[in-house]
Design a protein around this motif. Structure first.
Motif, PDB file in Angstrom:
ATOM      1  N   SER A   1       0.754  -1.082  -0.092  1.00 59.09           N
ATOM      2  CA  SER A   1      -0.170  -0.170  -0.024  1.00 59.09           C
ATOM      3  C   SER A   1       0.907   1.142  -0.075  1.00 59.09           C
ATOM      4  CB  SER A   1      -0.733   0.027   1.268  1.00 59.09           C
ATOM      5  OG  SER A   1       0.081  -0.106   2.357  1.00 59.09           O
ATOM      6  N   SER A   2       0.322   2.377  -0.641  1.00 56.88           N
ATOM      7  CA  SER A   2       0.833   3.599  -0.859  1.00 56.88           C
ATOM      8  C   SER A   2      -0.043   4.658  -0.781  1.00 56.88           C
ATOM      9  CB  SER A   2       2.084   3.558  -1.686  1.00 56.88           C
ATOM     10  OG  SER A   2       1.500   3.674  -3.208  1.00 56.88           O
ATOM     11  N   PRO A   3       0.278   5.943  -0.524  1.00 57.33           N
ATOM     12  CA  PRO A   3      -0.515   7.105  -0.641  1.00 57.33           C
ATOM     13  C   PRO A   3      -1.260   7.231  -1.982  1.00 57.33           C
ATOM     14  CG  PRO A   3       1.199   7.769   0.572  1.00 57.33           C
ATOM     15  CD  PRO A   3       1.698   6.606   0.107  1.00 57.33           C
ATOM     16  N   ASP A   4      -0.436   6.665  -2.880  1.00 58.94           N
ATOM     17  CA  ASP A   4      -1.160   6.868  -4.217  1.00 58.94           C
ATOM     18  C   ASP A   4      -2.041   5.566  -4.651  1.00 58.94           C
ATOM     19  OD1 ASP A   4       0.041   9.358  -4.854  1.00 58.94           O
ATOM     20  OD2 ASP A   4       1.904   8.398  -5.383  1.00 58.94           O
ATOM     21  N   GLY A   5      -1.901   4.581  -3.851  1.00 58.82           N
ATOM     22  CA  GLY A   5      -2.606   3.363  -4.229  1.00 58.82           C
ATOM     23  C   GLY A   5      -1.692   1.992  -4.146  1.00 58.82           C
ATOM     24  N   PRO A   6      -2.035   0.802  -4.533  1.00 58.25           N
ATOM     25  CA  PRO A   6      -1.226  -0.335  -4.171  1.00 58.25           C
ATOM     26  C   PRO A   6      -0.373  -0.214  -5.356  1.00 58.25           C
ATOM     27  CG  PRO A   6      -3.544  -0.886  -5.336  1.00 58.25           C
ATOM     28  CD  PRO A   6      -3.628   0.550  -4.552  1.00 58.25           C
ATOM     29  N   LEU A   7       0.888  -0.690  -5.034  1.00 62.98           N
ATOM     30  CA  LEU A   7       2.120  -0.608  -5.802  1.00 62.98           C
ATOM     31  C   LEU A   7       2.519  -2.205  -5.950  1.00 62.98           C
ATOM     32  CD1 LEU A   7       4.006   2.530  -4.720  1.00 62.98           C
ATOM     33  CD2 LEU A   7       2.471   2.092  -6.809  1.00 62.98           C
ATOM     34  N   ALA A   8       3.098  -2.714  -7.091  1.00 59.55           N
ATOM     35  CA  ALA A   8       3.305  -3.973  -7.179  1.00 59.55           C
ATOM     36  C   ALA A   8       4.720  -4.143  -7.091  1.00 59.55           C
ATOM     37  CB  ALA A   8       3.127  -4.655  -8.813  1.00 59.55           C
ATOM     38  N   GLN A   9       5.296  -4.982  -6.226  1.00 65.64           N
ATOM     39  CA  GLN A   9       6.697  -5.258  -5.822  1.00 65.64           C
ATOM     40  C   GLN A   9       7.347  -6.039  -6.740  1.00 65.64           C
ATOM     41  OE1 GLN A   9       6.974  -7.038  -2.085  1.00 65.64           O
ATOM     42  NE2 GLN A   9       5.691  -5.435  -0.980  1.00 65.64           N
ATOM     43  N   LEU A  10       8.327  -5.211  -7.785  1.00 69.98           N
ATOM     44  CA  LEU A  10       8.925  -6.016  -8.689  1.00 69.98           C
ATOM     45  C   LEU A  10      10.027  -7.009  -8.303  1.00 69.98           C
ATOM     46  CD1 LEU A  10       9.101  -2.975 -11.321  1.00 69.98           C
ATOM     47  CD2 LEU A  10       7.463  -4.815 -11.279  1.00 69.98           C
ATOM     48  N   PRO A  11      10.216  -7.944  -9.117  1.00 70.96           N
ATOM     49  CA  PRO A  11      11.202  -8.798  -8.585  1.00 70.96           C
ATOM     50  C   PRO A  11      12.556  -8.259  -9.107  1.00 70.96           C
ATOM     51  CG  PRO A  11      10.017  -9.660 -10.306  1.00 70.96           C
ATOM     52  CD  PRO A  11       9.155  -8.601 -10.128  1.00 70.96           C
ATOM     53  N   PRO A  12      13.780  -8.779  -8.891  1.00 66.35           N
ATOM     54  CA  PRO A  12      14.874  -8.733  -9.430  1.00 66.35           C
ATOM     55  C   PRO A  12      15.063  -9.007 -10.913  1.00 66.35           C
ATOM     56  CG  PRO A  12      15.437 -10.149  -7.961  1.00 66.35           C
ATOM     57  CD  PRO A  12      13.954  -9.716  -7.600  1.00 66.35           C
ATOM     58  N   PRO A  13      15.616  -7.924 -11.671  1.00 64.72           N
ATOM     59  CA  PRO A  13      15.819  -8.461 -13.194  1.00 64.72           C
ATOM     60  C   PRO A  13      16.484  -9.713 -13.120  1.00 64.72           C
ATOM     61  CG  PRO A  13      16.312  -6.084 -12.873  1.00 64.72           C
ATOM     62  CD  PRO A  13      16.203  -6.754 -11.565  1.00 64.72           C
ATOM     63  N   THR A  14      16.144 -10.348 -14.494  1.00 67.97           N
ATOM     64  CA  THR A  14      16.590 -11.413 -14.823  1.00 67.97           C
ATOM     65  C   THR A  14      17.463 -11.369 -16.076  1.00 67.97           C
ATOM     66  OG1 THR A  14      14.679 -12.232 -16.048  1.00 67.97           O
ATOM     67  CG2 THR A  14      14.988 -12.924 -13.634  1.00 67.97           C
ATOM     68  N   THR A  15      17.446 -10.241 -17.038  1.00 61.69           N
ATOM     69  CA  THR A  15      17.910 -10.211 -18.339  1.00 61.69           C
ATOM     70  C   THR A  15      19.318  -9.299 -17.813  1.00 61.69           C
ATOM     71  OG1 THR A  15      15.835  -9.863 -19.294  1.00 61.69           O
ATOM     72  CG2 THR A  15      17.847  -9.391 -20.631  1.00 61.69           C
ATOM     73  N   GLN A  16      20.543 -10.238 -18.350  1.00 63.21           N
ATOM     74  CA  GLN A  16      21.646  -9.366 -18.360  1.00 63.21           C
ATOM     75  C   GLN A  16      21.994  -8.406 -19.287  1.00 63.21           C
ATOM     76  OE1 GLN A  16      24.781 -12.403 -17.919  1.00 63.21           O
ATOM     77  NE2 GLN A  16      23.942 -13.155 -15.936  1.00 63.21           N
ATOM     78  N   LEU A  17      22.090  -7.116 -18.983  1.00 63.23           N
ATOM     79  CA  LEU A  17      22.358  -6.104 -19.965  1.00 63.23           C
ATOM     80  C   LEU A  17      23.924  -5.710 -20.044  1.00 63.23           C
ATOM     81  CD1 LEU A  17      19.407  -3.579 -19.247  1.00 63.23           C
ATOM     82  CD2 LEU A  17      19.561  -5.401 -20.940  1.00 63.23           C
ATOM     83  N   PRO A  18      24.300  -5.458 -21.165  1.00 68.09           N
ATOM     84  CA  PRO A  18      25.491  -5.089 -21.466  1.00 68.09           C
ATOM     85  C   PRO A  18      26.085  -3.783 -20.858  1.00 68.09           C
ATOM     86  CG  PRO A  18      24.789  -4.981 -23.499  1.00 68.09           C
ATOM     87  CD  PRO A  18      23.668  -5.724 -22.592  1.00 68.09           C
ATOM     88  N   ARG A  19      27.207  -3.584 -20.252  1.00 66.67           N
ATOM     89  CA  ARG A  19      27.391  -2.171 -19.813  1.00 66.67           C
ATOM     90  C   ARG A  19      27.969  -1.219 -20.811  1.00 66.67           C
ATOM     91  NH1 ARG A  19      28.422  -1.342 -14.389  1.00 66.67           N
ATOM     92  NH2 ARG A  19      30.007   0.272 -14.832  1.00 66.67           N
ATOM     93  N   ALA A  20      27.742  -0.156 -20.738  1.00 73.20           N
ATOM     94  CA  ALA A  20      28.357   0.932 -21.834  1.00 73.20           C
ATOM     95  C   ALA A  20      29.877   1.054 -21.368  1.00 73.20           C
ATOM     96  CB  ALA A  20      27.752   2.106 -21.669  1.00 73.20           C
ATOM     97  N   LYS A  21      30.196   1.055 -20.331  1.00 76.08           N
ATOM     98  CA  LYS A  21      31.774   1.065 -19.696  1.00 76.08           C
ATOM     99  C   LYS A  21      32.065   0.030 -18.768  1.00 76.08           C
ATOM    100  CE  LYS A  21      31.642   6.201 -20.157  1.00 76.08           C
ATOM    101  NZ  LYS A  21      31.748   7.633 -19.737  1.00 76.08           N
ATOM    102  N   PRO A  22      33.483  -0.542 -18.856  1.00 76.89           N
ATOM    103  CA  PRO A  22      33.925  -1.275 -17.860  1.00 76.89           C
ATOM    104  C   PRO A  22      33.623  -0.853 -16.276  1.00 76.89           C
ATOM    105  CG  PRO A  22      35.722  -0.148 -18.877  1.00 76.89           C
ATOM    106  CD  PRO A  22      34.480   0.312 -19.601  1.00 76.89           C
ATOM    107  N   LEU A  23      33.533  -1.934 -15.555  1.00 77.46           N
ATOM    108  CA  LEU A  23      33.463  -1.750 -13.902  1.00 77.46           C
ATOM    109  C   LEU A  23      34.814  -0.801 -13.541  1.00 77.46           C
ATOM    110  CD1 LEU A  23      32.247  -5.107 -12.767  1.00 77.46           C
ATOM    111  CD2 LEU A  23      31.062  -3.128 -12.994  1.00 77.46           C
ATOM    112  N   PRO A  24      34.559   0.041 -12.812  1.00 73.59           N
ATOM    113  CA  PRO A  24      35.421   1.075 -12.251  1.00 73.59           C
ATOM    114  C   PRO A  24      36.512   0.208 -11.173  1.00 73.59           C
ATOM    115  CG  PRO A  24      33.532   1.342 -10.900  1.00 73.59           C
ATOM    116  CD  PRO A  24      33.284   0.553 -12.097  1.00 73.59           C
TER     117      PRO A  24
END
Length: 310
Positions: A75-98
């Protein structure tokens, strides 16, 4: 009707519309994306492109909404919000890890002694003012000794001793010391990174040298994990089938190289017709040298002289 009943009715409504595909859609609710791997129907695509795209998008959105209504909500002041699970798609990074920063001298000491580093608050409690004041900056707590109206003067102080100036100089000395230590940490970290880069270059240079030492110039060698492809290393091979003239020309060139007639003798004061003495001696002695040739010629002369006396 409460919120749970509304969500249940909406979920039943969306579940009633099922999207059937030959290849199931890949739905990633964490990224709110749908991937359709089904082949395109050429007949529908060429007949009406706009209707085909709208139908494909409608099926993907319907499948995504169906999966969203099956998620837990909060619940929230704007109404019920769905709790999204962690993403499963691995997206490529634009830059390498620092790269992680090398630890400072104090961090190394604290790690060795087991000291837990805590972050200091920007505000401190002032007992005299009975309020929270800034620790640093303008009118900060660190300048309290400089701005107080009463100072304690040591008994052995000089006549021109200024307590406020003494406190200010001590504070500036601490600031200069911290800045000097920060610059030392930066130079130490840059030196370590430079040393790593130089070592990596040496390893890459050595690996490239070993690769080109084989007959195939490293083409058929086993590649290491993460090894980059060598650039500028090529080897030209002659075709397997050639004409008689070209083969004859290449063979004559090879024979001339073995004979050494393509090279001019290097001798001071000599021209093109100067005899290559070293090569002649090596050829006459069959590679044994001038001493062996002298012994052989001396022995043959002695035998001939003996025969003449008889």
């Amino acid at each position: 009707m409460d919120v749970s009943d509304i969500l249940a009715s909406q979920a039943a409504k969306h579940k009633s519309v099922l999207v059937e595909k030959d290849i199931p859609l890949e739905i990633d609710t964490g990224f709110l994306t749908v991937t359709d791997l089904n082949p395109i129907d050429n007949e529908s695509y060429e007949e009406n492109l706009e209707d085909f795209l709208q139908a494909t998008a409608r099926d993907g959105i319907q499948a995504l909404l169906t999966s969203l209504f099956s998620l837990p909500t909060k619940s929230s002041p704007d109404g019920p919000l769905a709790q999204l699970p962690p993403p499963t798609t691995q997206l490529p990074r634009a830059k390498p890890l620092p790269k992680p920063k090398p630890p400072t001298k104090w961090e190394q000491f604290a790690r060795a002694k087991g000291i837990q580093q805590t972050k200091r608050d920007k505000k401190v409690w002032d007992e005299e003012k009975q309020e929270w004041v800034a620790r640093w900056g303008w009118n900060g707590k660190n300048k309290e000794a400089e701005t107080q109206w009463l100072h304690e003067v040591p008994a052995n102080a000089d006549v021109g001793f200024d307590p406020a100036k003494e406190a200010k100089d001590a504070r500036k000395a601490r600031v200069s010391k911290n800045e000097r230590q920060r610059l030392q940490n930066m130079s130490r970290s840059q030196g370590a990174s430079t040393e790593r880069e130089e070592r990596k270059k040496d390893i890459d240079r050595t690996l490239a040298t070993t690769r080109v030492s084989t007959a195939s110039m490293g083409k058929f060698d086993k590649k290491l994990e993460g090894e980059k492809k060598l650039r500028g290393v090529k080897r030209k091979f002659e075709p397997a089938e050639r004409s008689i003239e070209s083969e004859k020309k290449s063979n004559l060139a090879l024979l001339s190289k073995l004979d050494g007639t393509h090279k001019k003798p290097r001798r001071e004061g000599g021209g093109d017709d100067v005899l290559n003495v070293r090569k002649a001696v090596r050829f006459a002695s069959k590679g044994q040298g001038g001493v062996a040739l002298g012994r052989k010629s001396g022995g043959s002369d002695g035998k001939q002289k003996g025969r003449g006396k008889r």
